[in-house]
Design an enzyme around this catalytic site. Structure first.
Site, PDB file in Angstrom:
ATOM      1  N   GLY A  39       0.772  -1.387   0.094  1.00 32.77           N
ATOM      2  CA  GLY A  39       0.132  -0.181  -0.065  1.00 32.77           C
ATOM      3  C   GLY A  39       0.755   1.171   0.178  1.00 32.77           C
ATOM      4  O   GLY A  39       1.989   1.255  -0.413  1.00 32.77           O
ATOM      5  N   LEU A  41       0.670   3.625  -2.008  1.00 35.51           N
ATOM      6  CA  LEU A  41       1.050   3.623  -3.426  1.00 35.51           C
ATOM      7  C   LEU A  41       1.786   4.824  -4.107  1.00 35.51           C
ATOM      8  O   LEU A  41       1.086   6.037  -3.704  1.00 35.51           O
ATOM      9  CB  LEU A  41      -0.158   2.889  -4.170  1.00 35.51           C
ATOM     10  N   HIS A  42       2.782   4.962  -4.835  1.00 32.12           N
ATOM     11  CA  HIS A  42       3.198   5.869  -5.450  1.00 32.12           C
ATOM     12  C   HIS A  42       3.613   5.442  -6.805  1.00 32.12           C
ATOM     13  O   HIS A  42       3.229   4.539  -7.270  1.00 32.12           O
ATOM     14  CB  HIS A  42       4.626   6.456  -4.640  1.00 32.12           C
ATOM     15  N   HIS A  45       4.970   2.028  -7.675  1.00 33.70           N
ATOM     16  CA  HIS A  45       4.192   0.976  -7.774  1.00 33.70           C
ATOM     17  C   HIS A  45       3.199   0.866  -9.262  1.00 33.70           C
ATOM     18  O   HIS A  45       3.161   0.054  -9.835  1.00 33.70           O
ATOM     19  CB  HIS A  45       3.260   1.049  -6.715  1.00 33.70           C
ATOM     20  N   GLN A  69       8.344  -8.638   8.226  1.00 37.27           N
ATOM     21  CA  GLN A  69       9.424  -8.058   7.542  1.00 37.27           C
ATOM     22  C   GLN A  69       9.864  -6.546   8.417  1.00 37.27           C
ATOM     23  O   GLN A  69      10.926  -6.135   7.918  1.00 37.27           O
ATOM     24  CB  GLN A  69       9.281  -7.751   5.975  1.00 37.27           C
ATOM     25  N   GLY A 174      10.188  -3.737  -8.302  1.00 47.10           N
ATOM     26  CA  GLY A 174      11.046  -2.668  -8.575  1.00 47.10           C
ATOM     27  C   GLY A 174      12.475  -2.690  -8.283  1.00 47.10           C
ATOM     28  O   GLY A 174      12.993  -3.190  -7.309  1.00 47.10           O
ATOM     29  N   ASP A 177      14.366  -1.602  -4.752  1.00 48.42           N
ATOM     30  CA  ASP A 177      14.846  -2.799  -3.768  1.00 48.42           C
ATOM     31  C   ASP A 177      15.517  -4.014  -4.194  1.00 48.42           C
ATOM     32  O   ASP A 177      15.217  -5.148  -4.443  1.00 48.42           O
ATOM     33  CB  ASP A 177      13.427  -3.385  -3.275  1.00 48.42           C
ATOM     34  N   ARG A 214       7.935   5.508   2.419  1.00 50.94           N
ATOM     35  CA  ARG A 214       8.383   6.212   3.645  1.00 50.94           C
ATOM     36  C   ARG A 214       8.869   7.467   3.546  1.00 50.94           C
ATOM     37  O   ARG A 214       9.100   8.153   4.423  1.00 50.94           O
ATOM     38  CB  ARG A 214       9.664   5.398   4.149  1.00 50.94           C
TER      39      ARG A 214
END
Length: 342
Positions: A39, A41-42, A45, A69, A174, A177, A214
């Site tokens: 979630g 979302l940007h 995503h 995690q 993506g 990461d 974040r």
């Protein structure tokens, strides 16, 4: 009603109805692309959803903040949860896909509870906690894993569950990461998971900051300093493109820049500065993530780093301090791929 009038996706909370829907898609020979998210979302995503829609008949998006995690002292409780705005973005994107040349559209949102995802035991973030976990070592112990020892155990576990539930043809992740992508690729290979891994480019703000859920914690002061990581990585990338292949020759400008910027911030009064800690700047083998002393011309390397923006000191009245009023430390990661023979 026209195909563009209303989004067609369904929202699933339980496994059984989602599997029944997926079974029907298989009978209809419809391919599915899976975009796992937590979630908040940007544009990063959404770019993965667009990529999935170009390559599949249907797109499944998962929205689940996976507790396993997060370490016991990490920011699970404060992680941004933006369900309404996430749905609005997906509705708008689905309309865009309907009026474009994309092959597919968003057909399903899977938003389970933790009881659904971890049905027999409460999810544990303890290093030695009980539960059914997937571990991919030694990859998961390096870089991010050295600072966040349960992180990739949680990522591998929840992704295995999602792959098992959805049975996608392709899954989309993506590049930001990067360690996660290496681990998921290894997991797919080692466990003979019948799906294709697909990689999407890192999406960036105009000044180069990698998009991340974040980033909403940063606020203006820390945001202004946060680009130091990508600037440092680009300095190292320039060394590689200039023909340097030895580790120290590639990395020294990155270390020099992060150190000088930190000294510059430390000289400012607490009410103006934004301090950070450099966790690592890495030059690693693209397959094993082992640190390399010399880049192999045939393989290239992964250049990556992580910094932690410290909580704001002396936030000022009316200052844009970000979500959490500047009290939440913000971990930022980024990477650049050093192509073979570049």
């Amino acid at each position: 009603m026209s195909s563009t009038a209303a989004p067609k996706f369904q929202i699933f909370r339980e496994v059984a109805p989602l599997r029944a829907y997926r079974r029907q898609q298989l009978l209809n020979q419809k391919s599915v692309g899976l975009v796992p998210t937590m979630g908040a979302l940007h544009a990063g995503h959404l770019s993965l959803v667009r990529q999935a829609a170009q390559e599949n008949d249907d797109v499944f998006v998962t929205i689940y903040v996976n507790p396993t995690q997060f370490g016991v002292n990490e920011d699970l409780d404060s992680y941004p949860k933006t369900w309404d705005s996430d749905l609005e973005k997906l509705h708008a994107l689905d309309q865009e896909l309907a009026s474009s040349s994309a092959r597919g559209r968003i057909s399903s949102i899977f938003a389970p509870t933790s009881k659904v995802m971890y049905p027999t035991l409460p999810p544990s973030s303890e290093i030695d906690g009980h539960g059914s976990f997937v571990t991919i070592t030694p990859l998961a112990n390096k870089l991010e894993g050295a600072s966040r020892p349960v992180f990739f155990r949680g990522v591998a576990t929840v992704c295995t569950k999602l792959f098992n539930i959805v049975q996608p043809d392709k899954a989309y992740f993506g590049q930001k990461d990067i360690q996660q992508t290496v681990i998921i690729r290894r997991m797919i290979e080692d466990f003979h998971i019948n799906m294709e891994f697909r990689l999407g480019d890192t999406q960036r703000e105009a000044d180069g900051l990698a998009m991340s859920s974040r980033n909403v914690y940063l606020g203006a002061r820390r945001r202004n300093v946060s680009t130091i990581l990508v600037q440092a990585l680009r300095r190292a990338e320039e060394q590689y493109k200039g023909g340097r292949r030895k580790r120290d020759d590639i990395l020294w400008p990155a270390h020099d820049l992060t150190n000088s910027k930190l000294m510059e911030q430390e000289e400012l009064p607490p009410s103006q500065r934004a301090l950070y800690d450099v966790d690592y700047i890495s030059l690693a083998d693209p397959d094993t993530l082992e640190e390399v002393d010399v880049v192999d011309e045939k393989k290239g390397a992964i250049l990556s780093g992580a910094i932690k923006m410290r909580p704001l000191e002396e936030p000022q009245e009316g200052e844009d301090s970000g979500l959490g009023e500047g009290a939440v430390p913000v971990r930022l990661i980024d990477n650049l791929i050093l192509a073979p023979g570049a």
